[in-house]
Structure formats: structure tokens, C-alpha cells
Design a protein around this motif. Structure first.
Motif, PDB file in Angstrom:
ATOM      1  N   ILE A  84       0.809  28.186  50.098  1.00  0.00           N
ATOM      2  CA  ILE A  84       1.697  27.950  48.882  1.00  0.00           C
ATOM      3  C   ILE A  84       1.806  26.635  48.446  1.00  0.00           C
ATOM      4  O   ILE A  84       2.613  26.503  47.608  1.00  0.00           O
ATOM      5  CB  ILE A  84       2.630  28.905  48.433  1.00  0.00           C
ATOM      6  N   ARG A  85       1.430  25.603  49.503  1.00  0.00           N
ATOM      7  CA  ARG A  85       1.915  24.412  49.422  1.00  0.00           C
ATOM      8  C   ARG A  85       1.196  23.593  48.242  1.00  0.00           C
ATOM      9  O   ARG A  85       0.240  24.127  47.903  1.00  0.00           O
ATOM     10  CB  ARG A  85       2.139  23.567  50.405  1.00  0.00           C
ATOM     11  N   GLU A  86       1.828  22.420  47.932  1.00  0.00           N
ATOM     12  CA  GLU A  86       0.623  21.600  46.832  1.00  0.00           C
ATOM     13  C   GLU A  86      -0.487  21.440  47.580  1.00  0.00           C
ATOM     14  O   GLU A  86      -0.886  21.271  48.868  1.00  0.00           O
ATOM     15  CB  GLU A  86       1.746  20.378  46.678  1.00  0.00           C
ATOM     16  N   SER A  87      -1.544  21.450  46.810  1.00  0.00           N
ATOM     17  CA  SER A  87      -2.897  21.068  47.174  1.00  0.00           C
ATOM     18  C   SER A  87      -2.840  19.761  48.052  1.00  0.00           C
ATOM     19  O   SER A  87      -2.568  18.763  47.338  1.00  0.00           O
ATOM     20  CB  SER A  87      -3.767  20.944  45.982  1.00  0.00           C
ATOM     21  N   SER A  88      -3.852  19.857  49.224  1.00  0.00           N
ATOM     22  CA  SER A  88      -3.737  18.589  49.977  1.00  0.00           C
ATOM     23  C   SER A  88      -4.672  17.612  49.206  1.00  0.00           C
ATOM     24  O   SER A  88      -4.838  16.342  49.788  1.00  0.00           O
ATOM     25  CB  SER A  88      -4.401  18.620  51.248  1.00  0.00           C
ATOM     26  N   SER A  89      -5.422  17.884  48.303  1.00  0.00           N
ATOM     27  CA  SER A  89      -6.198  17.086  47.664  1.00  0.00           C
ATOM     28  C   SER A  89      -5.496  16.314  46.407  1.00  0.00           C
ATOM     29  O   SER A  89      -6.294  15.401  45.553  1.00  0.00           O
ATOM     30  CB  SER A  89      -7.580  17.835  47.004  1.00  0.00           C
ATOM     31  N   ALA A  90      -4.314  16.432  46.023  1.00  0.00           N
ATOM     32  CA  ALA A  90      -3.699  16.015  45.002  1.00  0.00           C
ATOM     33  C   ALA A  90      -3.426  14.469  45.414  1.00  0.00           C
ATOM     34  O   ALA A  90      -3.182  14.154  46.679  1.00  0.00           O
ATOM     35  CB  ALA A  90      -2.335  16.610  44.897  1.00  0.00           C
ATOM     36  N   PRO A  91      -3.405  13.472  44.459  1.00  0.00           N
ATOM     37  CA  PRO A  91      -2.959  12.152  44.953  1.00  0.00           C
ATOM     38  C   PRO A  91      -1.754  12.045  45.692  1.00  0.00           C
ATOM     39  O   PRO A  91      -0.863  12.569  45.311  1.00  0.00           O
ATOM     40  CB  PRO A  91      -3.081  11.225  43.547  1.00  0.00           C
ATOM     41  N   LEU A  92      -1.653  11.280  46.743  1.00  0.00           N
ATOM     42  CA  LEU A  92      -0.534  11.183  47.308  1.00  0.00           C
ATOM     43  C   LEU A  92      -0.062   9.420  47.682  1.00  0.00           C
ATOM     44  O   LEU A  92      -1.105   8.787  48.027  1.00  0.00           O
ATOM     45  CB  LEU A  92      -0.609  11.708  49.009  1.00  0.00           C
ATOM     46  N   ILE A  93       0.970   9.065  47.437  1.00  0.00           N
ATOM     47  CA  ILE A  93       1.485   7.802  47.372  1.00  0.00           C
ATOM     48  C   ILE A  93       2.418   7.468  48.569  1.00  0.00           C
ATOM     49  O   ILE A  93       3.253   8.263  48.819  1.00  0.00           O
ATOM     50  CB  ILE A  93       2.335   7.226  46.143  1.00  0.00           C
ATOM     51  N   THR A  94       2.127   6.422  49.483  1.00  0.00           N
ATOM     52  CA  THR A  94       2.992   6.198  50.366  1.00  0.00           C
ATOM     53  C   THR A  94       3.187   4.715  50.393  1.00  0.00           C
ATOM     54  O   THR A  94       2.455   3.923  49.805  1.00  0.00           O
ATOM     55  CB  THR A  94       2.388   6.360  51.940  1.00  0.00           C
ATOM     56  N   ARG A  95       4.348   4.263  50.835  1.00  0.00           N
ATOM     57  CA  ARG A  95       4.667   2.997  50.818  1.00  0.00           C
ATOM     58  C   ARG A  95       4.963   2.101  52.044  1.00  0.00           C
ATOM     59  O   ARG A  95       5.379   2.609  53.078  1.00  0.00           O
ATOM     60  CB  ARG A  95       5.934   2.680  49.992  1.00  0.00           C
ATOM     61  N   ARG A  96       4.521   0.835  52.251  1.00  0.00           N
ATOM     62  CA  ARG A  96       4.574   0.076  53.368  1.00  0.00           C
ATOM     63  C   ARG A  96       4.923  -1.537  53.115  1.00  0.00           C
ATOM     64  O   ARG A  96       5.015  -1.741  51.710  1.00  0.00           O
ATOM     65  CB  ARG A  96       3.171  -0.124  54.036  1.00  0.00           C
ATOM     66  N   ILE A  97       5.678  -2.000  53.793  1.00  0.00           N
ATOM     67  CA  ILE A  97       6.047  -3.122  53.781  1.00  0.00           C
ATOM     68  C   ILE A  97       5.458  -4.243  54.888  1.00  0.00           C
ATOM     69  O   ILE A  97       5.367  -3.689  56.196  1.00  0.00           O
ATOM     70  CB  ILE A  97       7.538  -3.503  53.808  1.00  0.00           C
ATOM     71  N   THR A  98       4.773  -5.252  54.644  1.00  0.00           N
ATOM     72  CA  THR A  98       4.449  -6.159  55.562  1.00  0.00           C
ATOM     73  C   THR A  98       5.303  -7.524  55.596  1.00  0.00           C
ATOM     74  O   THR A  98       6.253  -7.562  54.756  1.00  0.00           O
ATOM     75  CB  THR A  98       2.921  -6.742  55.310  1.00  0.00           C
TER      76      THR A  98
END
Length: 202
Positions: A84-98
Motif C-alpha cells: 500500500i505504499r506509494e508506487s516505486s515508479s513515481a518521480p523521486l527527488i534527492t539532494r546532494r551537495i558537492t
């Protein structure tokens, strides 16, 4: 917020540092009651994670929300609830810093690169649009907001590979200077023994 206000907020915060898993983890308790944890790589001195402790409207503890780095794994990810969790194919945003840039990665975007446009907006966001009208997203930039800067179009670049749109924002000199000041501050903190500080698990 003026740049010096953000630095002063961190300078005045109660700070505790530990070294754990190859990272320097620093817990900040702000004068206004907010809590933040930053994790820096011991190899590169680059911030790899920043989390904020969320409070509900009635002051109840809502857990930690990740601003930079991979999101916390959800405790509910088990066999009983996985259906019942959100579809794993939905757009997913993660942030990084270099060392030189802020980065966003938006996974599960399968359209070709020429469909996307990424723009700096007057409202202080970076906005992603697709010409096929299938995706639209405004992304806040806390790192710039906190020091009173707005995004500049010429600092934005992006690539698309393996269904992932990677947006890179070249850090302006003011942000680089403030990051250096903050790292100089946290690198001088006395390191507590592991277990003396409440940090969220990685």
C-alpha cells in the motif's frame, strides 16, 4: 535571511559532535528550539546529509526530515505494508551537495533530455517543466534562501541518463564563503564519545 543571521544562528546554537561511520556528525539545538543534524565526510569535508527535526502543530515530535542526502528508510517498509505504499515508479527527488555545486536527482523520469527545461524563477525556486506537459516541479533552495540569494539561470545545468534527471547549480561565491565559515566552526568542536549525542540513524 541575511547571510550573517544564518551563521550567527549556528554559532549561538548548542552543538554536539561525534565521529561515526567515517562522518563528522554535528547536532545543533537552535535558540528557537529547532534541531538540525549535519553529517560531513571525513575524507572530503563535504556535507553529505542535513536533517531537521519536525514538530507538529501541537508541538509533538514528528521525526526527522532529510533536506540533503538520501531520505530515511521508512520504518513501515515491511511485507505487511509494502502493498500500500506509494508506487516505486513515481518521480523521486534527492539532494546532494558537492564542493562546488548543489545537486538534485529526479529518478523515474523516462522522457528524453530535449523534453525538459530547468529555469531559475523570481520566487526563488528552480522549476522543472516538460514540453509534453507530463511533469512539473518547483524546487526550493534552502541553501540560497537562508542567505538571501535567488537562483541565477547561468548557474544551472542538467543531464538526463538512466531515467534520472540530474540538475546541477554552481555555488555562488557568497555560499562558498559561508559554507567555509560553518565548516571551520564545526571542525573545531570537541568530539563527544559515541552515545553522548542524539543523532538520527543514517
Amino acid at each position: 535571511m541575511a547571510p550573517e543571521q544564518w551563521v550567527k544562528l549556528l554559532q549561538d546554537a548548542k552543538k554536539t559532535a561525534i565521529i561515526q561511520d567515517g562522518k563528522r556528525k554535528v547536532h545543533f539545538l537552535m535558540g528557537d528550539g529547532r534541531e538540525m543534524v549535519e553529517e560531513y565526510s571525513m575524507e572530503t569535508n563535504v556535507l553529505v546529509k542535513r536533517s531537521w527535526k519536525e514538530k507538529g502543530k501541537l508541538g509533538q515530535d514528528m521525526g526527522w526530515v532529510v533536506e540533503v542526502g538520501d531520505p530515511q528508510p521508512k520504518i513501515t517498509d515491511n511485507l505487511e505494508t509494502v502493498g500500500i505504499r506509494e508506487s516505486s515508479s513515481a518521480p523521486l527527488i534527492t539532494r546532494r551537495i558537492t564542493k562546488t555545486a548543489l545537486e538534485w536527482r529526479i529518478r523515474n523520469l523516462s522522457y528524453p533530455k530535449d523534453v525538459y527545461s530547468v529555469s531559475a524563477e523570481d520566487d526563488g525556486t528552480i522549476t522543472v517543466r516538460t514540453s509534453n506537459k507530463k511533469y512539473f516541479k518547483k524546487m526550493n533552495i534552502p541553501d540560497l534562501d537562508r542567505i538571501g540569494l535567488k537562483p541565477e539561470q547561468e548557474r544551472i545545468s542538467f543531464t538526463h541518463q538512466y531515467n534520472t534527471l540530474t540538475i546541477t547549480y554552481k555555488k555562488p561565491p557568497k555560499l562558498l564563503a559561508i559554507e567555509k565559515d560553518i565548516f571551520d566552526m564545526v571542525s573545531k568542536l570537541k568530539v563527544a564519545k559515541d552515545g553522548d549525542v542524539q543523532c538520527p540513524t543514517s
